[in-house]
Structure formats: C-alpha cells, structure tokens
Design an enzyme around this catalytic site. Structure first.
Site, short mmCIF file in Angstrom:
data_model
loop_
_atom_site.label_atom_id
_atom_site.label_comp_id
_atom_site.label_asym_id
_atom_site.label_seq_id
_atom_site.Cartn_x
_atom_site.Cartn_y
_atom_site.Cartn_z
N CYS A 51 -99.57 3.33 43.26
CA CYS A 51 -99.39 3.12 41.76
C CYS A 51 -98.09 2.11 41.57
O CYS A 51 -97.02 2.37 42.10
CB CYS A 51 -99.01 4.49 41.39
SG CYS A 51 -98.37 4.32 39.42
N CYS A 54 -94.98 4.21 40.00
CA CYS A 54 -94.37 5.30 40.83
C CYS A 54 -92.92 5.07 41.17
O CYS A 54 -92.89 3.64 41.69
CB CYS A 54 -95.15 6.04 41.83
SG CYS A 54 -96.48 7.03 41.54
N HIS A 115 -96.38 10.91 38.73
CA HIS A 115 -97.78 10.44 38.35
C HIS A 115 -98.78 11.06 37.56
O HIS A 115 -99.51 10.67 36.98
CB HIS A 115 -98.30 9.80 39.64
CG HIS A 115 -99.36 8.99 39.60
ND1 HIS A 115 -99.37 7.61 39.54
CD2 HIS A 115 -100.67 9.16 39.87
CE1 HIS A 115 -100.46 6.91 39.57
NE2 HIS A 115 -101.27 8.02 39.59
N ASN A 155 -101.37 3.61 25.30
CA ASN A 155 -102.67 3.54 25.54
C ASN A 155 -103.17 4.69 26.65
O ASN A 155 -102.72 4.45 27.93
CB ASN A 155 -103.45 2.17 26.15
CG ASN A 155 -103.57 1.11 25.21
OD1 ASN A 155 -103.75 1.52 24.13
ND2 ASN A 155 -103.28 0.14 25.62
N SER A 163 -104.46 1.00 31.83
CA SER A 163 -104.74 0.44 33.45
C SER A 163 -104.26 1.34 34.64
O SER A 163 -104.56 1.07 35.92
CB SER A 163 -103.89 -0.74 33.67
OG SER A 163 -102.59 -0.69 33.38
N HIS A 166 -100.68 6.78 35.31
CA HIS A 166 -98.95 7.06 35.34
C HIS A 166 -98.46 7.19 33.81
O HIS A 166 -98.76 6.31 33.19
CB HIS A 166 -98.33 6.04 36.19
CG HIS A 166 -96.92 6.61 36.63
ND1 HIS A 166 -96.49 6.93 37.82
CD2 HIS A 166 -95.78 6.83 35.68
CE1 HIS A 166 -95.28 7.43 37.97
NE2 HIS A 166 -94.92 7.30 36.43
N HIS A 168 -97.03 6.54 30.88
CA HIS A 168 -96.15 5.30 30.31
C HIS A 168 -96.70 4.62 29.22
O HIS A 168 -97.72 5.16 28.50
CB HIS A 168 -96.48 4.16 31.24
CG HIS A 168 -97.78 3.60 31.41
ND1 HIS A 168 -98.71 4.00 32.19
CD2 HIS A 168 -98.10 2.28 30.78
CE1 HIS A 168 -99.70 3.22 31.89
NE2 HIS A 168 -99.50 2.16 31.08
N GLN A 170 -96.27 1.11 26.33
CA GLN A 170 -95.76 -0.33 26.08
C GLN A 170 -95.04 -0.57 24.98
O GLN A 170 -95.40 0.07 23.85
CB GLN A 170 -96.99 -1.28 26.19
CG GLN A 170 -97.79 -1.40 27.55
CD GLN A 170 -98.54 -2.44 27.41
OE1 GLN A 170 -98.33 -3.42 27.15
NE2 GLN A 170 -99.94 -2.15 27.89
#
Ligand code: H2U
Ligand code: ZN
Length: 351
Positions: A51, A54, A115, A155, A163, A166, A168, A170
């Site tokens: 990943c 990570c 993760h 997303n 994508s 994990h 996260h 943006q």
C-alpha cells in the site's frame, strides 16, 4: 408529507442547486425484497506492504511515508492542478472556444495508520484529529492568495473509483470556485437577500419540525435525507448553528462532527452489511477574501447503492438527457437509515 406524494409521480425542487428531481414512488409499491447479505468479514490487513499510503512504505514516485501514528497529509504525487503561474493555454476569451488556466494544490490525507479501517470503524477519538486536520488544511490552503476554494472529499470504495482501501481523502484547492459550490453560493446569497435569513438554517428548521427525513443527530449536527435527494440514500449533514466552514467550529463542534460522521457511516455499512461506497465532501465558504454571511457549512454523502451491496443506481437514459429521477422516496430512505443500529455490524472484528 401528504399521502399523494408517497404514491404519485411528482418533481421536487433543490433550492441549493436550483434543479428538479423526478420522484416516481409508485414504482416501489411492491414489498421490500432486498437481498439478505451476510456481514462481510474484514479482509484488509492492518498493514499492507504493497500500500502506498501505509506508514513507512514508498509511494509510486519514490517518496517514503513516515512511520506516522495519527493523521498524515502530503501533496498528491499526481495532482490534477499545479500551483505555478499562468501560462497561455490557447483559449479565446469571449468566444465559443473559451479556455483559461487554472492553478491549484492537491493534497492527500490519511486518516489512520491502520490500513483496514474506515471512518465507520474508527473510534470517535480517532476521527477528532481528522476533523482537526481538515480544518487546518482548509485554513492553510484557503489563506493562499491564489486559492479561492478548498474542496475536501472522500471517495470510498472501488465502486466510486477509490484507488486504495486505506482510509484517506483528497483535497483539491482551486483558483476558481468550482461549479457546485458556486451554484450553492449563488443560491444561498439570493435566498439571504430575499428572505433576510439563511437558506439552510430555514431548511433545517423545517426538517426538525417534520422529522420524517431526519436520520440521526447530536448536539451540533443533524443528518437528513434531503427532500430533493437524487441518489437513493443520499444524505446531508447540517450544522445546527450557522457556521460558514470548519474553521468556525469550536472543539466541541469538531468532536460532534467526528461523532456524526461515525454515526452515519455506521448506519450506511449496516444497511446492506457491506463497507458502503460513497463520495462524501464538505461544502464550505469560498476562500476568496470576501465575506460570506450566506454560507452554511454542510457535508454531502452521495452513495451509489440502491438495493443491495451490489445493485447500484445508474445515472443513465432520461437522467443524462432529461433530469435526475428516483423511485424510493427520500422519506422511505430516511426511515430505513433511521432503523439501522449505530453499532457497526462488524464491530467485533476490530481487536
Ligand atoms: P483516491 O483513492 O480517491 O483515488 O485517492 C488517492 C490519491 O492518492 C490519488 O489522487 C494519489 C493519487 O493521485 N497518490 C499519490 O499521491 N501517491 C501515490 O504514490 C499513489 C497515489
Ligand atoms: Zn495502507
């Protein structure tokens, strides 16, 4: 809601986007026969050596992530926008072939080193620093003279094009205010000018009176399936107090935001017993140096799922060419989300 609206085709107006949605509830008169899925076991490991998000791992351009233990933010290695000064893009102002340069900054924010987690599975205490990081990113990016809007979004899930699982999000910070928040700015501004009060404060008051579209709430935030929702289980998180953005939230409100995010994402996961995919994002005042008394901070959740973990709504046909349409009413969707427990169905999986 009058009985007619729960059975008859009708259209509803979205005053934020100045758009109509067609509602066809007669198509759902059949009893609910959704699939009964079994809870999905956590399949991701807590650490994935492959990943790029990570702790300690290398990203695709070679940078190494620190051994972070909390929230970790970095400049996107494949940014959609660049901060450099204007260069000619060959557009022609005042013509039908109009183009102009756009500057900006793209960031990635990892919520947690683990993760395998999602907002729904994180503790409120772990989400609070994420809210703090969002507010700080908003403050810093928004303070840049060329940045006039800061869009924070997540997303979630492969279905939404994420994508990587994990946890996260943006951040895209842009020179121009993008179309959606621009539309919302104009709608809120003209409502304030016309009525002398805030569009979303008034809307929230109505929803709290009617109750039928309220999913859950706490001291500082309320989640509704908006009257004009397009996506089957779309929700709107509204601050009870008139706040223009995250930087205006005090410590208690930041915690309440963390808590309400956990509440709604847990309800989503429990609905179809799956890690619910969605695009979520915060709408806040533009950072254009102007006063924005019209702006009321909120979050939109746009989840694609319709009937089960695999049956999604598609925006096609009439919706692409005509206008958005839905079958299940927003009141029906709110009722189903309201009936979900706020304990995650796989809570036992986290040690
Ligand atoms: P999404 O899952 O929403 O696509 O977000 C992941 C972002 O991470 C994506 O914008 C960036 C991608 O450009 N990224 C990096 O910045 N570095 C990497 O090594 C891989 C992905
Ligand atoms: Zn990871």
């Amino acid at each position: 809601m009058k009985p007619g609206k729960s059975q008859t085709p009708h259209r509803r107006y979205n005053p934020l986007r100045r758009q109509w949605v067609l509602v066809s509830p007669q198509r759902t008169q059949r009893p609910w026969q959704g699939e009964v899925a079994t809870p999905t076991a956590a399949t991701s490991p807590a650490y994935d050596p492959a990943c790029y998000l990570c702790p300690g791992n290398s990203r695709s351009q070679g940078q190494q992530n620190p051994q972070y233990t909390g929230v970790f933010a970095f400049d996107n290695d494949f940014p959609a926008l660049l901060p450099q000064s204007h260069v000619e893009v060959g557009g022609e102002a005042d013509s039908l072939l109009r183009a102009e340069p756009e500057r900006g900054v793209c960031r990635v924010v990892c919520f947690h080193p683990n993760h395998s987690l999602t907002l729904a599975q994180m503790q409120v205490d772990e989400i609070v620093p994420v809210v703090g990081a969002w507010a700080e990113e908003f403050r810093q990016l928004g303070a840049q003279p060329d940045i006039h809007y800061v869009q924070i979004f997540e997303n979630r899930g492969a279905m939404m094009g994420a994508s990587n699982p994990h946890p996260h999000c943006q951040i895209w910070a842009t020179e121009h205010v993008p179309d959606e928040p621009l539309l919302e700015t104009e709608s809120q501004r003209s409502y304030l000018a016309e009525h002398g009060c805030c569009l979303l404060c008034d809307y929230l008051k109505l929803e709290l009176e009617r109750e039928e579209r309220v999913v859950c709430s706490n001291d500082d935030f309320v989640v509704v399936v908006p009257f004009w929702a397009v996506w089957p289980f779309e929700t709107l998180i509204l601050s009870r107090s008139h706040r223009a953005g995250m930087t205006e939230l005090d410590a208690k409100e930041q915690r309440s935001l963390a808590q309400i995010l956990k509440q709604i994402t847990t309800r989503y996961d429990n609905l179809f017993q799956v890690s619910f995919p969605y695009t979520m994002g915060f709408h806040q005042q533009p950072t254009d140096g102007q006063p924005h008394p019209e702006w009321h901070f909120h979050a939109h959740f746009y989840p694609p799922l319709l009937r089960s973990a695999t049956v999604r709504k598609h925006m096609v046909g009439f919706e692409l060419l005509g206008m958005p349409q839905r079958d299940i009413t927003p009141e029906g969707a709110a009722e189903r989300l309201r009936s979900m427990p706020e304990t995650h169905s796989s809570a036992h999986l986290r040690g």
